[in-house]
Write a protein that holds these residues in place. Structure first.
Motif, PDB file in Angstrom:
ATOM      1  N   LEU A 113      -4.290  -1.344  14.712  1.00 48.00           N
ATOM      2  CA  LEU A 113      -3.175  -1.836  15.052  1.00 48.00           C
ATOM      3  C   LEU A 113      -2.526  -1.685  13.240  1.00 48.00           C
ATOM      4  CD1 LEU A 113      -2.619  -5.555  16.178  1.00 48.00           C
ATOM      5  CD2 LEU A 113      -1.666  -3.405  17.387  1.00 48.00           C
ATOM      6  N   ARG A 114      -3.032  -1.978  12.466  1.00 41.21           N
ATOM      7  CA  ARG A 114      -3.674  -1.405  10.726  1.00 41.21           C
ATOM      8  C   ARG A 114      -3.286   0.125  11.155  1.00 41.21           C
ATOM      9  NH1 ARG A 114      -4.479  -2.778   5.481  1.00 41.21           N
ATOM     10  NH2 ARG A 114      -5.294  -1.261   4.068  1.00 41.21           N
ATOM     11  N   GLN A 115      -4.120   0.588  11.196  1.00 44.52           N
ATOM     12  CA  GLN A 115      -3.721   2.202  11.054  1.00 44.52           C
ATOM     13  C   GLN A 115      -2.717   2.874  11.727  1.00 44.52           C
ATOM     14  OE1 GLN A 115      -6.055   4.275   9.926  1.00 44.52           O
ATOM     15  NE2 GLN A 115      -4.834   5.502   9.893  1.00 44.52           N
ATOM     16  N   ILE A 116      -2.319   1.654  13.087  1.00 43.19           N
ATOM     17  CA  ILE A 116      -1.133   2.843  13.360  1.00 43.19           C
ATOM     18  C   ILE A 116      -0.101   2.602  12.949  1.00 43.19           C
ATOM     19  CG2 ILE A 116       0.588   1.919  15.352  1.00 43.19           C
ATOM     20  CD1 ILE A 116      -1.976   1.551  17.478  1.00 43.19           C
ATOM     21  N   PHE A 117       0.386   0.291  12.346  1.00 43.16           N
ATOM     22  CA  PHE A 117       1.067   1.310  11.411  1.00 43.16           C
ATOM     23  C   PHE A 117       1.270   2.158  10.769  1.00 43.16           C
ATOM     24  CE2 PHE A 117       1.640  -3.431  12.777  1.00 43.16           C
ATOM     25  CZ  PHE A 117       2.667  -3.493  13.842  1.00 43.16           C
TER      26      PHE A 117
ATOM     27  N   MET B  91       0.972  -1.473   0.256  1.00 44.15           N
ATOM     28  CA  MET B  91       0.114   0.228   0.261  1.00 44.15           C
ATOM     29  C   MET B  91       1.043   1.182  -0.040  1.00 44.15           C
ATOM     30  SD  MET B  91      -2.994   0.891   2.519  1.00 44.15           S
ATOM     31  CE  MET B  91      -2.216   0.577   4.315  1.00 44.15           C
ATOM     32  N   LEU B  92       2.341   1.259   0.369  1.00 39.77           N
ATOM     33  CA  LEU B  92       2.682   2.695   0.627  1.00 39.77           C
ATOM     34  C   LEU B  92       4.311   2.624  -0.830  1.00 39.77           C
ATOM     35  CD1 LEU B  92       2.056   2.857   4.843  1.00 39.77           C
ATOM     36  CD2 LEU B  92       0.961   3.965   3.209  1.00 39.77           C
ATOM     37  N   THR B  93       3.956   1.746  -0.576  1.00 41.77           N
ATOM     38  CA  THR B  93       5.687   2.087  -1.916  1.00 41.77           C
ATOM     39  C   THR B  93       5.069   2.862  -2.826  1.00 41.77           C
ATOM     40  OG1 THR B  93       5.617  -0.510  -1.608  1.00 41.77           O
ATOM     41  CG2 THR B  93       6.832   0.276  -3.262  1.00 41.77           C
ATOM     42  N   GLY B  94       3.615   2.830  -3.204  1.00 38.82           N
ATOM     43  CA  GLY B  94       3.290   4.384  -4.603  1.00 38.82           C
ATOM     44  C   GLY B  94       4.126   5.678  -3.582  1.00 38.82           C
ATOM     45  N   LEU B  95       3.997   5.735  -2.290  1.00 42.71           N
ATOM     46  CA  LEU B  95       3.933   6.777  -1.663  1.00 42.71           C
ATOM     47  C   LEU B  95       5.210   7.316  -1.612  1.00 42.71           C
ATOM     48  CD1 LEU B  95       2.622   9.292  -0.014  1.00 42.71           C
ATOM     49  CD2 LEU B  95       2.492   8.163   1.767  1.00 42.71           C
ATOM     50  N   ALA B  96       6.315   6.447  -0.992  1.00 44.72           N
ATOM     51  CA  ALA B  96       7.788   6.160  -0.836  1.00 44.72           C
ATOM     52  C   ALA B  96       8.487   6.264  -2.409  1.00 44.72           C
ATOM     53  CB  ALA B  96       8.120   5.094  -0.448  1.00 44.72           C
TER      54      ALA B  96
ATOM     55  N   PHE C 183       7.818  13.599   6.112  1.00 39.35           N
ATOM     56  CA  PHE C 183       9.000  14.189   6.955  1.00 39.35           C
ATOM     57  C   PHE C 183       9.978  13.495   7.000  1.00 39.35           C
ATOM     58  CE2 PHE C 183       4.331  13.991   9.547  1.00 39.35           C
ATOM     59  CZ  PHE C 183       3.878  15.822   9.026  1.00 39.35           C
ATOM     60  N   ASN C 184      10.463  12.793   5.788  1.00 37.99           N
ATOM     61  CA  ASN C 184      11.855  11.942   5.590  1.00 37.99           C
ATOM     62  C   ASN C 184      12.103  13.262   4.309  1.00 37.99           C
ATOM     63  OD1 ASN C 184      14.349  10.807   5.316  1.00 37.99           O
ATOM     64  ND2 ASN C 184      12.660   8.747   5.661  1.00 37.99           N
ATOM     65  N   ARG C 185      12.817  13.240   4.337  1.00 34.53           N
ATOM     66  CA  ARG C 185      13.988  13.696   2.813  1.00 34.53           C
ATOM     67  C   ARG C 185      14.162  12.993   1.907  1.00 34.53           C
ATOM     68  NH1 ARG C 185      17.405  11.416   5.560  1.00 34.53           N
ATOM     69  NH2 ARG C 185      19.389  10.128   4.696  1.00 34.53           N
ATOM     70  N   GLN C 186      14.350  14.148   0.477  1.00 31.87           N
ATOM     71  CA  GLN C 186      14.353  13.189  -1.053  1.00 31.87           C
ATOM     72  C   GLN C 186      15.947  12.254  -0.537  1.00 31.87           C
ATOM     73  OE1 GLN C 186      14.662  15.987  -3.932  1.00 31.87           O
ATOM     74  NE2 GLN C 186      14.536  14.157  -5.830  1.00 31.87           N
ATOM     75  N   GLY C 187      15.411  11.198  -1.327  1.00 33.80           N
ATOM     76  CA  GLY C 187      17.143  10.427  -1.025  1.00 33.80           C
ATOM     77  C   GLY C 187      16.508   9.561   0.516  1.00 33.80           C
ATOM     78  N   GLY C 188      16.153   9.804   1.316  1.00 28.55           N
ATOM     79  CA  GLY C 188      16.155   9.186   2.492  1.00 28.55           C
ATOM     80  C   GLY C 188      15.353   7.359   2.725  1.00 28.55           C
ATOM     81  N   GLU C 189      15.651   7.220   4.008  1.00 29.82           N
ATOM     82  CA  GLU C 189      15.433   5.975   4.029  1.00 29.82           C
ATOM     83  C   GLU C 189      13.841   5.568   5.716  1.00 29.82           C
ATOM     84  OE1 GLU C 189      18.635   3.352   2.355  1.00 29.82           O
ATOM     85  OE2 GLU C 189      19.497   4.178   3.718  1.00 29.82           O
ATOM     86  N   VAL C 190      13.194   4.672   4.809  1.00 24.39           N
ATOM     87  CA  VAL C 190      12.216   4.295   5.712  1.00 24.39           C
ATOM     88  C   VAL C 190      12.613   3.274   6.205  1.00 24.39           C
ATOM     89  CG1 VAL C 190       9.979   4.447   6.522  1.00 24.39           C
ATOM     90  CG2 VAL C 190      11.042   6.296   5.548  1.00 24.39           C
ATOM     91  N   TYR C 191      12.366   2.537   7.393  1.00 28.91           N
ATOM     92  CA  TYR C 191      12.587   0.764   7.603  1.00 28.91           C
ATOM     93  C   TYR C 191      11.519   0.623   7.968  1.00 28.91           C
ATOM     94  CZ  TYR C 191      17.412   0.857   6.054  1.00 28.91           C
ATOM     95  OH  TYR C 191      18.273   0.608   5.333  1.00 28.91           O
ATOM     96  N   GLY C 192      10.161  -0.090   7.951  1.00 31.31           N
ATOM     97  CA  GLY C 192       9.437  -0.292   8.161  1.00 31.31           C
ATOM     98  C   GLY C 192       9.310  -1.909   9.384  1.00 31.31           C
ATOM     99  N   PRO C 193       7.780  -2.048   9.950  1.00 26.70           N
ATOM    100  CA  PRO C 193       8.233  -2.712  11.383  1.00 26.70           C
ATOM    101  C   PRO C 193       8.214  -4.389  10.647  1.00 26.70           C
ATOM    102  CG  PRO C 193       5.830  -2.332  10.138  1.00 26.70           C
ATOM    103  CD  PRO C 193       5.995  -1.965   9.502  1.00 26.70           C
ATOM    104  N   ARG C 194       9.234  -4.811  11.088  1.00 29.29           N
ATOM    105  CA  ARG C 194       9.856  -6.136  11.044  1.00 29.29           C
ATOM    106  C   ARG C 194       9.211  -7.271  12.141  1.00 29.29           C
ATOM    107  NH1 ARG C 194      16.479  -4.558  10.619  1.00 29.29           N
ATOM    108  NH2 ARG C 194      16.050  -2.904  10.417  1.00 29.29           N
TER     109      ARG C 194
ATOM    110  N   LEU D 263       2.235   5.431  11.527  1.00 28.55           N
ATOM    111  CA  LEU D 263       4.195   5.382  11.918  1.00 28.55           C
ATOM    112  C   LEU D 263       4.955   5.851  10.286  1.00 28.55           C
ATOM    113  CD1 LEU D 263       3.912   3.045  14.644  1.00 28.55           C
ATOM    114  CD2 LEU D 263       4.398   4.985  14.309  1.00 28.55           C
ATOM    115  N   VAL D 264       4.327   4.552   9.177  1.00 26.90           N
ATOM    116  CA  VAL D 264       4.948   4.147   8.072  1.00 26.90           C
ATOM    117  C   VAL D 264       4.854   5.802   7.194  1.00 26.90           C
ATOM    118  CG1 VAL D 264       6.224   3.062   5.743  1.00 26.90           C
ATOM    119  CG2 VAL D 264       5.640   1.830   8.491  1.00 26.90           C
ATOM    120  N   THR D 265       3.674   6.101   7.095  1.00 24.15           N
ATOM    121  CA  THR D 265       2.997   7.122   6.722  1.00 24.15           C
ATOM    122  C   THR D 265       3.730   8.431   6.592  1.00 24.15           C
ATOM    123  OG1 THR D 265       1.206   6.286   5.846  1.00 24.15           O
ATOM    124  CG2 THR D 265       1.289   8.750   5.579  1.00 24.15           C
ATOM    125  N   ASN D 266       3.792   8.607   8.132  1.00 25.22           N
ATOM    126  CA  ASN D 266       4.891   9.990   8.873  1.00 25.22           C
ATOM    127  C   ASN D 266       6.644   9.766   8.623  1.00 25.22           C
ATOM    128  OD1 ASN D 266       2.233  10.676   9.870  1.00 25.22           O
ATOM    129  ND2 ASN D 266       2.600  10.163  11.616  1.00 25.22           N
ATOM    130  N   ALA D 267       6.595   8.888   9.001  1.00 27.42           N
ATOM    131  CA  ALA D 267       8.375   8.817   8.159  1.00 27.42           C
ATOM    132  C   ALA D 267       8.622   9.009   6.462  1.00 27.42           C
ATOM    133  CB  ALA D 267       8.307   7.078   8.818  1.00 27.42           C
TER     134      ALA D 267
END
Length: 71
Positions: free
Chosen positions: A46-50, A16-21, A60-71, A53-57
């Motif tokens: 739980l779904r909404q919390i994840f 779901m969030l790959t396109g936004l990233a 609010f990240n910089r262009q070229g930044g990285e986000v690590y999802g839940p593991r 968290l990932v959407t905000n990351a």
């Protein structure tokens, strides 16, 4: 409360969030551990919390930044 399988939840989140990233030129990483166990909770919350968290990351990240999802 009900038992929530985390693997399908995390995989859905990744899809779901790959396109936004990509739109924001942020690398999105999901390193899913083999044998990821579930937990008891409210699946919708739980779904909404994840998602939050990932959407905000991503947002609010910089262009070229990285986000690590839940593991």
């Amino acid at each position: 409360l009900e038992y929530v399988e985390l693997l399908p939840l995390v995989m859905d989140l990744q899809q779901m969030l790959t396109g936004l990233a990509q739109d924001r030129q942020v690398a999105l990483h999901f390193d899913i551990e083999p044998g990821l166990e579930g937990l008891y909770g409210d699946p919708g919350r739980l779904r909404q919390i994840f998602i939050n968290l990932v959407t905000n990351a991503i947002k609010f990240n910089r262009q070229g930044g990285e986000v690590y999802g839940p593991r």
